[in-house]
Write an enzyme that holds these catalytic residues in place. Structure first.
Site, short mmCIF file in Angstrom:
data_model
loop_
_atom_site.label_atom_id
_atom_site.label_comp_id
_atom_site.label_asym_id
_atom_site.label_seq_id
_atom_site.Cartn_x
_atom_site.Cartn_y
_atom_site.Cartn_z
CE LYS A 1 -3.79 2.27 2.48
NZ LYS A 1 -4.58 2.59 1.32
CG ASN B 1 -1.04 5.36 -0.67
OD1 ASN B 1 -1.93 5.46 -1.50
ND2 ASN B 1 -1.24 4.85 0.53
CG ASN C 1 -5.41 8.29 -8.74
OD1 ASN C 1 -5.06 9.41 -8.39
ND2 ASN C 1 -6.05 7.47 -7.93
CB SER D 1 -5.99 11.48 -0.28
OG SER D 1 -4.75 10.78 -0.21
CD GLU E 1 -1.91 11.82 1.93
OE1 GLU E 1 -2.60 11.03 1.27
OE2 GLU E 1 -2.03 13.06 1.83
#
Length: 167
Positions: A46, A50, A64, A116, A128
């Site tokens: 994951k 990301n 994306n 995101s 993030e």
């Protein structure tokens, strides 16, 4: 915006009675859930997805699917590959080629989605980044130039956009 899956298990891997109980509770509530013993591999996979998709789409302001074609594909693949290499060096069974394939698969499945991190950038919010590319850079024992560059670019944007509160 992609279809998410609930996967439970101890972060270090292995069996867990607590994860089994939580999985049973989710399934009893009709939430499709997997209890997995290979959580380190799943978490690093994951992270590779990301690391490849999020900063590239945020910086280029694209959906994306754009990471599947040049000029962005090489950057996204490089970030995912480096993440797989860091995982392997940390003892996690994740081949760098598998990390790239996972990133590309998610990019295909979510081609029209807005990541995101891109949403955060477009809204002027802190991203993030530290938990994604920054984490890869922090965990690396060998150079990870693609992740370091992406982290530097997004971090530089954040410093100019959101103020000097970054560490």
């Amino acid at each position: 915006n992609g279809v998410g899956a609930v996967v439970l298990g101890p972060p270090e891997g292995g069996e867990s009675l607590a994860a089994d109980r939580a999985g049973d509770a989710f399934r009893a509530a009709d939430i499709e859930t997997t209890v997995a013993a290979d959580m380190p591999r799943r978490l690093w996979t994951k992270l590779a997805v990301n690391a490849g998709i999020n900063p590239v789409t945020a910086l280029a302001r694209v959906d994306n699917g754009a990471v599947l074609t040049e000029p962005l594909a090489g950057v996204a693949r490089g970030a995912a590959r480096e993440t797989g290499e860091v995982a392997t060096a940390a003892g996690v069974d994740l081949d760098p080629g598998e990390a790239v394939a996972a990133m590309e698969g998610v990019a295909r499945e979510t081609a029209d989605n807005v990541s995101s991190m891109r949403q955060d950038v477009e809204a002027g919010r802190r991203t993030e980044l530290d938990a994604i590319n920054g984490y890869v850079v922090q965990q690396a024992t060998d150079p990870v130039p693609v992740n370091r560059t992406l982290a530097g670019l997004v971090s530089g944007w954040e410093a100019g956009k959101t103020g000097p509160d970054r560490a």
